[in-house]
Design a protein around this motif. Structure first.
Motif, short mmCIF file in Angstrom:
data_model
loop_
_atom_site.label_atom_id
_atom_site.label_comp_id
_atom_site.label_asym_id
_atom_site.label_seq_id
_atom_site.Cartn_x
_atom_site.Cartn_y
_atom_site.Cartn_z
N GLY A 174 79.02 8.72 83.85
CA GLY A 174 78.69 7.30 83.87
C GLY A 174 77.41 6.98 83.13
O GLY A 174 77.34 5.99 82.39
N GLU A 175 76.38 7.82 83.28
CA GLU A 175 75.11 7.56 82.61
C GLU A 175 75.28 7.66 81.09
O GLU A 175 74.70 6.87 80.34
CB GLU A 175 74.06 8.57 83.08
N ARG A 176 76.09 8.61 80.64
CA ARG A 176 76.34 8.75 79.20
C ARG A 176 77.09 7.53 78.67
O ARG A 176 76.78 7.04 77.57
CB ARG A 176 77.15 10.02 78.96
N THR A 177 78.05 7.03 79.42
CA THR A 177 78.79 5.85 78.99
C THR A 177 77.89 4.63 78.95
O THR A 177 77.92 3.86 77.99
CB THR A 177 79.97 5.60 79.93
N ARG A 178 77.09 4.44 79.99
CA ARG A 178 76.18 3.29 80.02
C ARG A 178 75.13 3.38 78.91
O ARG A 178 74.77 2.35 78.31
CB ARG A 178 75.51 3.19 81.39
N GLN A 179 74.67 4.58 78.63
CA GLN A 179 73.71 4.74 77.54
C GLN A 179 74.35 4.41 76.19
O GLN A 179 73.73 3.78 75.33
CB GLN A 179 73.17 6.17 77.52
N GLY A 180 75.61 4.82 76.01
CA GLY A 180 76.32 4.49 74.78
C GLY A 180 76.52 2.99 74.62
O GLY A 180 76.32 2.45 73.52
N LEU A 181 76.89 2.31 75.69
CA LEU A 181 77.03 0.85 75.63
C LEU A 181 75.70 0.18 75.35
O LEU A 181 75.62 -0.76 74.54
CB LEU A 181 77.62 0.34 76.95
N ARG A 182 74.65 0.65 76.01
CA ARG A 182 73.32 0.06 75.79
C ARG A 182 72.86 0.28 74.36
O ARG A 182 72.35 -0.66 73.71
CB ARG A 182 72.34 0.68 76.78
N ASN A 183 73.06 1.47 73.83
CA ASN A 183 72.67 1.73 72.45
C ASN A 183 73.49 0.89 71.46
O ASN A 183 72.94 0.37 70.49
CB ASN A 183 72.86 3.22 72.13
N SER A 184 74.78 0.76 71.72
CA SER A 184 75.63 -0.03 70.82
C SER A 184 75.19 -1.48 70.80
O SER A 184 75.13 -2.12 69.74
CB SER A 184 77.10 0.08 71.25
N VAL A 185 74.88 -2.03 71.98
CA VAL A 185 74.46 -3.43 72.06
C VAL A 185 73.12 -3.62 71.35
O VAL A 185 72.94 -4.57 70.57
CB VAL A 185 74.37 -3.87 73.53
N LEU A 186 72.16 -2.73 71.61
CA LEU A 186 70.84 -2.87 70.99
C LEU A 186 70.91 -2.71 69.48
O LEU A 186 70.34 -3.51 68.72
CB LEU A 186 69.88 -1.84 71.59
N ILE A 187 71.60 -1.67 69.02
CA ILE A 187 71.67 -1.41 67.58
C ILE A 187 72.41 -2.53 66.86
O ILE A 187 71.95 -3.05 65.82
CB ILE A 187 72.35 -0.05 67.32
N SER A 188 73.55 -2.95 67.40
CA SER A 188 74.33 -4.00 66.74
C SER A 188 73.61 -5.33 66.76
O SER A 188 73.59 -6.05 65.75
CB SER A 188 75.70 -4.12 67.43
N SER A 189 73.00 -5.68 67.88
CA SER A 189 72.31 -6.97 67.99
C SER A 189 71.09 -7.03 67.09
O SER A 189 70.92 -8.00 66.33
CB SER A 189 71.90 -7.22 69.44
N LEU A 190 70.24 -6.01 67.16
CA LEU A 190 68.99 -6.05 66.40
C LEU A 190 69.24 -5.89 64.90
O LEU A 190 68.60 -6.57 64.09
CB LEU A 190 68.05 -4.95 66.90
#
Length: 283
Positions: A69-85
């Motif tokens: 779960g932590e790996r999945t949440r980290q992947g989602l968080r990274n995708s959102v931050l990288i794509s948004s910024l």
């Protein structure tokens, strides 16, 4: 007879659209169904829940559980931050460049040549610059960090944003900005107060397109990161093991991965459609 021919064409068009819709939606529907199958049923052709198979939340428990779960949440968080910024940075730089190439005239290096050179940077394959990017980020000690991936995505998506913003600004009447300049506005004020608000649909369209391209990007993330900045496409690709591909896990992760872009596009669909069709009709 004429009315009958129109009706026949309409029926044919509806049939084609329905077949295309089924062809497009079926993989997502099959993925959603597979995500609620147990690992032993992932290769079966059962399609109807509660009729052909018993739904199970095992895949979601594994993906969102304590182990992964932590790996999945980290992947989602990274995708959102990288794509948004990265999309925001692309939009800012692309707006400045597109406006400059549309409203100003460069003499030593003509506007057309500058625009062609910018477009040429989008034509070569990303693998051609993967190793140079790696060497640069290694020298700057930015490997496996968000700024490294954000800069790579910004550079890769910037040519498309510049060309789209050039088209959007070209469709705006110059007389409005000239009136603002006469009233005392500077070029920057005319840009921020006149040009940007009028091109809002185009700005939203460019942001959504860059967001989607960044969200789905795989090569730069694999090249520039190895643990902390993994995104959802890399995590999904990592489900391939020596035992094979766990389709139940891939289906659950894929549904999580496509949810943010779909929700963002749905919330901004009004601006997105206007932006993509801006300038399509000439009077």
């Amino acid at each position: 007879m004429k009315k009958g021919r129109i009706t026949g064409f309409a029926i044919f068009a509806w049939v084609i659209l329905m077949l295309f819709s089924v062809w497009t939606v079926f993989p997502f529907l099959w993925g959603a169904i597979t995500s609620f199958k147990s690992p032993g049923e992932q290769y079966t052709t059962a399609f109807l829940p509660l009729v052909q198979f018993r739904p199970s939340t095992y895949a979601w428990q594994v993906v969102l559980g304590q182990a992964e779960g932590e790996r999945t949440r980290q992947g989602l968080r990274n995708s959102v931050l990288i794509s948004s910024l990265s999309s925001l940075l692309v939009l800012l730089l692309g707006s400045f460049a597109g406006y400059a190439l549309t409203r100003f005239r460069f003499h030593r290096w003509k506007n057309k040549d500058i625009a062609s050179w910018i477009l040429s940077n989008r034509m070569f394959p990303p693998i051609a610059v993967a190793i140079p990017f790696f060497l640069i980020m290694r020298t700057l000690r930015l490997l496996d960090t968000l700024p490294a991936v954000i800069m790579a995505h910004t550079v890769y998506n910037l040519p498309l944003a510049i060309w789209l913003m050039m088209d959007f600004f070209r469709e705006l009447p110059e007389e409005v900005e000239e009136a603002a300049l006469i009233d005392g506005c500077s070029s920057f004020q005319a840009f921020f107060r006149i040009a940007l608000p009028l091109s809002l649909p185009g700005i939203v369209a460019v942001y959504i397109l860059c967001f989607i391209f960044s969200w789905n990007e795989f090569l730069f993330v694999v090249t520039l990161s190895y643990r902390k900045t993994m995104t959802m496409p890399v995590i999904i690709a990592g489900t391939l093991t020596v035992r094979g591909l766990d389709f139940w896990k891939v289906s659950a992760l894929s549904l999580l991965a496509i949810t943010p872009p779909v929700v963002l596009a749905a919330l901004t669909s009004r601006f997105l459609i206007r932006g993509l069709t801006l300038g399509a009709i000439k009077e």
